[in-house]
Design an enzyme around this catalytic site. Structure first.
Site, PDB file in Angstrom:
ATOM      1  N   HIS A  13       4.805 -45.512 -20.628  1.00 40.96           N
ATOM      2  CA  HIS A  13       3.793 -45.034 -21.012  1.00 40.96           C
ATOM      3  C   HIS A  13       3.733 -45.172 -22.718  1.00 40.96           C
ATOM      4  CE1 HIS A  13       0.424 -41.685 -21.930  1.00 40.96           C
ATOM      5  NE2 HIS A  13       1.602 -41.275 -23.055  1.00 40.96           N
ATOM      6  N   ASP A  16      -2.308 -28.310 -20.462  1.00 43.23           N
ATOM      7  CA  ASP A  16      -2.761 -29.991 -21.475  1.00 43.23           C
ATOM      8  C   ASP A  16      -3.788 -30.083 -21.847  1.00 43.23           C
ATOM      9  OD1 ASP A  16      -1.749 -31.900 -23.126  1.00 43.23           O
ATOM     10  OD2 ASP A  16      -2.538 -32.637 -21.558  1.00 43.23           O
ATOM     11  N   ARG A  24      -6.756 -28.055 -30.141  1.00 45.15           N
ATOM     12  CA  ARG A  24      -6.034 -28.560 -30.675  1.00 45.15           C
ATOM     13  C   ARG A  24      -7.300 -28.839 -31.404  1.00 45.15           C
ATOM     14  NH1 ARG A  24      -1.825 -31.746 -28.376  1.00 45.15           N
ATOM     15  NH2 ARG A  24      -1.294 -32.795 -30.086  1.00 45.15           N
ATOM     16  N   SER A  50       3.181 -32.555 -24.502  1.00 44.10           N
ATOM     17  CA  SER A  50       1.519 -33.012 -24.331  1.00 44.10           C
ATOM     18  C   SER A  50       2.358 -33.881 -22.911  1.00 44.10           C
ATOM     19  CB  SER A  50       0.595 -33.167 -25.350  1.00 44.10           C
ATOM     20  OG  SER A  50      -0.279 -33.728 -24.428  1.00 44.10           O
ATOM     21  N   LYS A  90       3.097 -34.147 -18.727  1.00 44.72           N
ATOM     22  CA  LYS A  90       2.271 -34.960 -17.670  1.00 44.72           C
ATOM     23  C   LYS A  90       2.890 -36.468 -17.435  1.00 44.72           C
ATOM     24  CE  LYS A  90      -0.523 -35.606 -20.935  1.00 44.72           C
ATOM     25  NZ  LYS A  90      -1.748 -35.965 -22.010  1.00 44.72           N
TER      26      LYS A  90
END
Ligand code: URA
Ligand code: CA
Length: 444
Positions: free
Chosen positions: A82, A161, A168, A183, A187
Site C-alpha cells: 500500500h 472509515d 475529518r 484509517s 482497510k
C-alpha cells in the site's frame, strides 16, 4: 458511560479502554453518536494523541465495522502493498506481478484516484475490456490460477472509515497520525492479507510533508500490525518529484510495461522503489532470505519476461485485452489530439519540484478527478523529461503534455513552470528512500 464523558477523558489526556473505543466506533457508525460529538472526540485525539494500544484498538474496531475478507482458503502467505499516495506512482502494476512471478500470492484490492494522486483501478481500466469489479469467487479463482489479482474493493469494507474520513475532512482532523494510521490499516487488515508492505511518502506531493512525520506514521502502522499479529514493514520514500516519468492512466500502464520489459534503467527511482517494495514482500512471504536474494529474484523475473506475463494474464482473466501490454503495442493505449512541450525559460539545474502541483496539473488535463463524479480521460497526462538534479538550458523540454480537451492548457503550462524549480546552482537533492521500518528496527 455517556459519550460526553469519554470526550472529556480524552481531552484531559487520558487513555480510552478497548471497550470505550469499541463503543465509540459502533455508536458513531449506527448514528447513536452524532457528528458533533465525534468531531469533538477526533479533535481531542488530534490534540492529545493515542497510545499504541489505543491506536491498535481503534484500528480493530474500525476493521470490524463492516465486512472482513477471508483469504484463508488461498494458498501461501497472502501479500499486499500500500502506498500513502503519490504522483506517477505505478508501483502496484509492477510489483504485484513480479512478486507473483517469484511464487508469491498477491490478492489485492485497490482504490481510485482522487485529487492529485492517481489510483490503480483507473489505470487498469485504461486497458480496454478490463473489469475491476469481480466477485469474491472470481477474484480468488484468478489468484489461484495466476498468483496475482488486483481488483476494486468488494462489499462493505470499513464503513466506519468512510464516515470518519468525511468528518475529518471538514473538521481539520485529517492530519493526525493515530487517525491516519487506523484509517489506512483498518482497510488493509479488512482486505485479508497476512503481510503488508507500506510505502509512506514524504515531500511536496505527500500527506506527510516532513520526514519526521512520515517515520512516525510508518512506526505507528508497523506497530498496529504487530499488535494484531500481521507482518508489516514500511518504507519511507521521497515524493518531492513524481516517482515515474509518466503521469496519467494509460501512460502509467505504459511505464509499468516498460519496467517489466527491462526497458528502464536500474538507477531509476520508480525501478528502485519497486525493488524495495518487492524485496520486503518476498522476505515477509518467506520467499527470500534477505534483500540481496530477493532483488536477484525480482530482476530475473524482469529479464525472463515472467513478471510481464503475470500482468498480461491478470488483465486477460479480468476480461481485458492483454495484447496492448507489450512495448510494441502499448502506444495504442494512448490517443490524444495534441502534444505540447513545456520548455525551460532559463539555464540552470532542476533543484526541486512541487509533485502535488504536477499531480493537480495532470488532473486538470483530465487524468484525474476533482470530485467523485468526474470522468477520466485515460489517454491524457504528461511525460516528464527532467528529474531533480538535471542540468537544463533555456528552450529544453521539461515535460510533454498529452492533451485532448484544451480548456485548461494555459493554466497547466503555467503550473508546470511554477512546479519545476530551476536555479543557477545545484543544491542538495533529496534521496529517493529515507529508510525502512520493521517490527524490530528503524533503519534510516
Ligand atoms: N489515506 C487514508 O486512507 N486515510 C487517511 O486518513 C489518510 C490517507
Ligand atoms: Ca519555476
Amino acid at each position: 458511560m455517556r459519550f460526553v464523558d469519554l470526550i472529556d477523558k480524552k481531552a484531559h489526556g487520558n487513555s480510552l479502554t478497548t471497550e470505550e473505543i469499541q463503543q465509540m466506533v459502533t455508536g458513531f457508525v449506527s448514528g447513536e453518536i452524532p457528528d458533533y460529538q465525534m468531531s469533538s472526540m477526533m479533535m481531542a485525539i488530534l490534540q492529545r494523541g493515542m497510545t499504541s494500544k489505543e491506536t491498535a484498538d481503534l484500528t480493530m474496531s474500525m476493521m470490524h465495522s463492516g465486512d472482513v475478507v477471508d483469504l484463508s482458503d488461498l494458498p501461501g502467505i497472502k501479500l499486499d502493498k500500500h502506498s500513502t499516495g503519490g504522483v506517477g506512482d505505478t508501483t502496484t502494476l509492477i510489483v504485484a506481478p513480479l512478486v507473483a512471478a517469484c511464487g508469491g500470492t498477491v490478492a489485492k484490492m485497490s482504490g481510485r484516484g482522487l485529487g492529485h494522486t492517481g489510483g490503480t483501478l483507473d489505470k487498469l481500466e485504461s486497458i480496454p475490456g478490463t473489469n475491476i469489479e469481480q466477485s469474491m469467487d472470481s477474484f480468488k479463482k484468478i489468484v489461484r490460477e495466476n498468483g496475482v489479482a488486483v481488483i476494486g474493493q468488494t462489499g462493505n469494507l470499513v464503513p466506519a472509515d468512510k464516515k470518519m474520513y468525511a468528518l475529518r475532512d471538514v473538521t481539520a482532523t485529517v492530519g493526525c497520525v493515530p487517525l491516519i494510521a487506523s484509517s489506512i490499516m483498518s482497510k488493509k487488515l479488512a482486505s485479508g492479507s497476512d503481510a503488508i508492505v507500506l510505502d509512506v511518502k514524504t515531500g511536496t506531493g505527500a500527506f506527510m510533508h516532513t520526514k519526521e512525520d512520515a517515520f512516525e506514521l510508518a512506526k505507528t502502522m508497523v506497530s498496529i500490525g504487530t499488535h494484531v499479529g500481521r507482518s508489516v514493514r514500511a518504507l519511507v520514500t521521497d515524493m518531492n518529484q513524481p516517482l515515474g516519468m509518466k503521469i496519467g492512466n494509460a501512460l502509467e500502464v505504459q511505464e509499468a510495461v516498460e519496467v517489466l520489459s527491462g526497458e528502464i534503467n536500474e538507477k531509476d527511482p520508480l525501478f528502485e522503489v519497486c525493488m524495495l517494495l518487492g524485496e520486503n514482500m518476498l522476505i515477509l512471504g518467506n520467499l527470500a532470505k534477505n534483500e540481496e536474494e530477493a532483488r536477484k529474484m525480482l530482476i530475473e523475473k524482469i529479464h525472463d519476461g515472467s513478471g510481464l506475463k503475470k500482468l498480461q494474464n491478470m488483465i486477460a482473466l479480468e476480461g481485458g485485452d492483454a495484447s496492448y501490454l507489450t512495448v510494441e503495442n502499448m502506444k495504442k493505449l494512448v490517443s490524444v489530439k495534441q502534444y505540447i512541450d513545456v520548455k525551460s525559460e532559463a539555464d540552470g539545474y532542476v533543484v526541486g519540484m512541487n509533485a502535488q502541483a504536477i499531480g493537480t496539473a495532470a488532473q486538470m488535463l483530465g487524468a484525474g478527478r476533482a470530485t467523485k463524479e468526474d470522468v477520466i480521460d485515460p489517454s491524457v497526462g504528461m511525460v516528464m523529461k527532467v528529474r531533480c538534479g538535471d542540468r537544463v538550458k533555456s528552450g529544453d523540454t521539461l515535460c510533454t503534455l498529452y492533451v485532448n480537451d484544451d480548456k485548461n492548457v494555459e493554466d497547466v503550462i503555467k503550473m508546470m513552470h511554477e512546479a519545476i524549480h530551476i536555479e543557477k546552482e545545484l543544491c542538495e537533492i533529496p534521496p529517493m528512500v529515507y529508510g525502512v521500518v520493521t517490527e524490530k528496527a528503524v533503519n534510516e
